[in-house]
Structure formats: C-alpha cells, structure tokens
Scaffold this active site. Structure first.
Site, short mmCIF file in Angstrom:
data_model
loop_
_atom_site.label_atom_id
_atom_site.label_comp_id
_atom_site.label_asym_id
_atom_site.label_seq_id
_atom_site.Cartn_x
_atom_site.Cartn_y
_atom_site.Cartn_z
N GLU A 199 0.86 -1.19 0.09
CA GLU A 199 0.01 -0.04 -0.05
C GLU A 199 0.88 1.10 0.14
O GLU A 199 0.31 2.28 -0.67
CB GLU A 199 -1.06 -0.06 1.30
N CYS A 257 -15.45 2.30 -13.59
CA CYS A 257 -15.58 3.64 -13.42
C CYS A 257 -14.39 4.48 -13.28
O CYS A 257 -14.07 5.21 -12.40
CB CYS A 257 -16.35 3.81 -11.65
N CYS A 317 -19.63 3.12 -18.55
CA CYS A 317 -21.19 3.01 -18.02
C CYS A 317 -21.88 1.87 -18.32
O CYS A 317 -22.61 1.15 -17.78
CB CYS A 317 -21.79 4.25 -18.03
N CYS A 361 -21.34 -1.29 -16.65
CA CYS A 361 -21.40 -1.22 -15.29
C CYS A 361 -22.81 -1.71 -14.56
O CYS A 361 -23.78 -1.41 -14.88
CB CYS A 361 -21.12 0.22 -14.70
#
Length: 214
Positions: free
Chosen positions: A40, A187, A193, A196
DNA sequence: AATCCGGGGAA
DNA sequence: TTCCCAGGATT
C-alpha cells in the site's frame, strides 16, 4: 438523504467482486501486515502493475523492518528506484524502520509513521487484518461521487462517515478491494457505464452520461 | 480547510 | 516544457 442506492450498490459490488477482483501477491489472505503495508505504501501514485514488478524482490531482500534497518540506503534505492519517488520512499522507510521494531496494528497509530496517511493506514489494516474500516482515495471519491451524486459529501470527514455507513457488515475487505478495482477498470475517469452493474441506479448515469459518442 | 509539495506522465 | 495529478504534510 436518499439512501435507496446504498443497498443495491453494496449488493451489486459484492456480486461483481466474485468475478472481477484482480489478484496480486499482497492481496493473498495470508499476506502479513508488513507485506500489505509495503504494498500500500508503494501503491500510492504508482500503478499496481509497476509495483508488482518490484514487489517480490523487495520482500526477498527486505522481509522485515529489521532487514530495512540493517541495510544501507543504496541497496534500498537500487530496489525501489524503478517505482519512482524513490527519494521520499527510501527516506520514509528508513525513518520508519529506525523508529519502530514492528508495525502498529492500529490505523490511527499507523498514521503517525512518516508518509503514512489515512489511505495507507486504513487500507493496510483492512486488507491485512480484516478491520471494518473505510478507505478513501481518488478512485473511491470518483465512484461514490458518481453513484450517489449530491448525497456524496464534499469534506473528507463527511466522506469517511458516509463510506463507513455504506460498508457491508463483516465484508469490508472484499468490498473495499472491489471498490478500488471498479474505479480502476469500469468507473474510470472516462467511465464505461454500459458495462457497469450500477448503471440502473447510478446518479451520474441517469443525469450526465451521454454514451460513448459523447 | 486550504495550500503546498516532489516528481512522474501526458499534452 | 508545461500542466495535471494523488496522496501526504503543513499551516
């Protein structure tokens, strides 16, 4: 506020996660706190594919904070250099290793480490320790901003409250991984879209999405 | 909360 | 070469 989107989004994202989560070594369920933290820490401002190239060698040469503490800066630079930002990163890791024998298992304490903010701290304890905490980065901001529209607040404090409320009980780890991957694959800044799962209730899709031809 | 920061990548 | 960017740090 209108909460009718929350449950379908939760359910849709968890369903999407079953087939679409990316696999990385730092996402293994048995990855240690240190292993997840290192990942991370590197993943900020750096594409995952890039981190993946350096990660195995880094862990083999520096398998612990002890190993970092006992090594010289040049050998750290040599491994981290391909990631970019290696000055800041080496300096921070060096400082962390000299200040801590082991990593805190608590997000607020992790935040006290050099160059560790809310995102790295929460992602680390969520993914490594399965803590039920929200994560908030550019991807999450973009996804929630689109799906929830005006219900998605402007300030970081309120966004964290919102993100916490949306977390599915006991499934924060899978859910948060999916959130990142949805932002990376679907996204995206120029969103896809039509593919999605959320487009049936997404505020952005309803009000602004104009299709692939603009 | 607003601004700054370092440096990588795209325009 | 300039602009944009993501996250953290600073004020």
């Amino acid at each position: 506020m209108d909460e009718s989107r929350i449950e379908p989004f939760r359910a849709g994202l968890l369903d999407w996660a079953e087939d679409n989560l990316r696999q990385f070594p730092w996402r293994d369920l048995d990855a240690s706190l240190y292993e997840v933290f290192v990942a991370e820490f590197f993943l900020t401002q750096t594409p995952a594919a890039n981190v993946a190239r350096v990660y195995p060698r880094f862990l083999s040469e520096f398998p612990s904070l002890d190993a970092i503490r006992c090594s010289d800066v040049e050998s750290l630079v040599e491994v981290i250099e391909p990631l970019g930002f290696y000055n800041m990163r080496v300096e921070a890791l060096d400082e962390i290793a000299t200040s801590y024998d082991s990593l805190p298992r608590d997000a607020d304490e992790l935040t006290e480490l050099t160059r560790v903010g809310d995102y790295v701290a929460n992602a680390t304890v969520c993914f490594a320790l399965d803590r039920q905490v929200p994560i908030l980065d550019r991807n999450v901001d973009r996804v929630y901003g689109r799906v929830f529209g005006d219900d998605w607040p402007d300030t970081k404090r309120e966004q964290l409250e919102f993100a916490d409320k949306v977390l599915p009980p006991e499934q924060a780890r899978t859910y948060n991984l999916a959130l990142l991957d949805l932002g990376a694959a679907v996204c995206t800044p120029t969103p896809k879209c039509p593919e999605c799962f959320a487009n049936r209730f997404c505020d952005y899709y309803e009000t602004q999405y104009a299709g692939v031809d603009g």
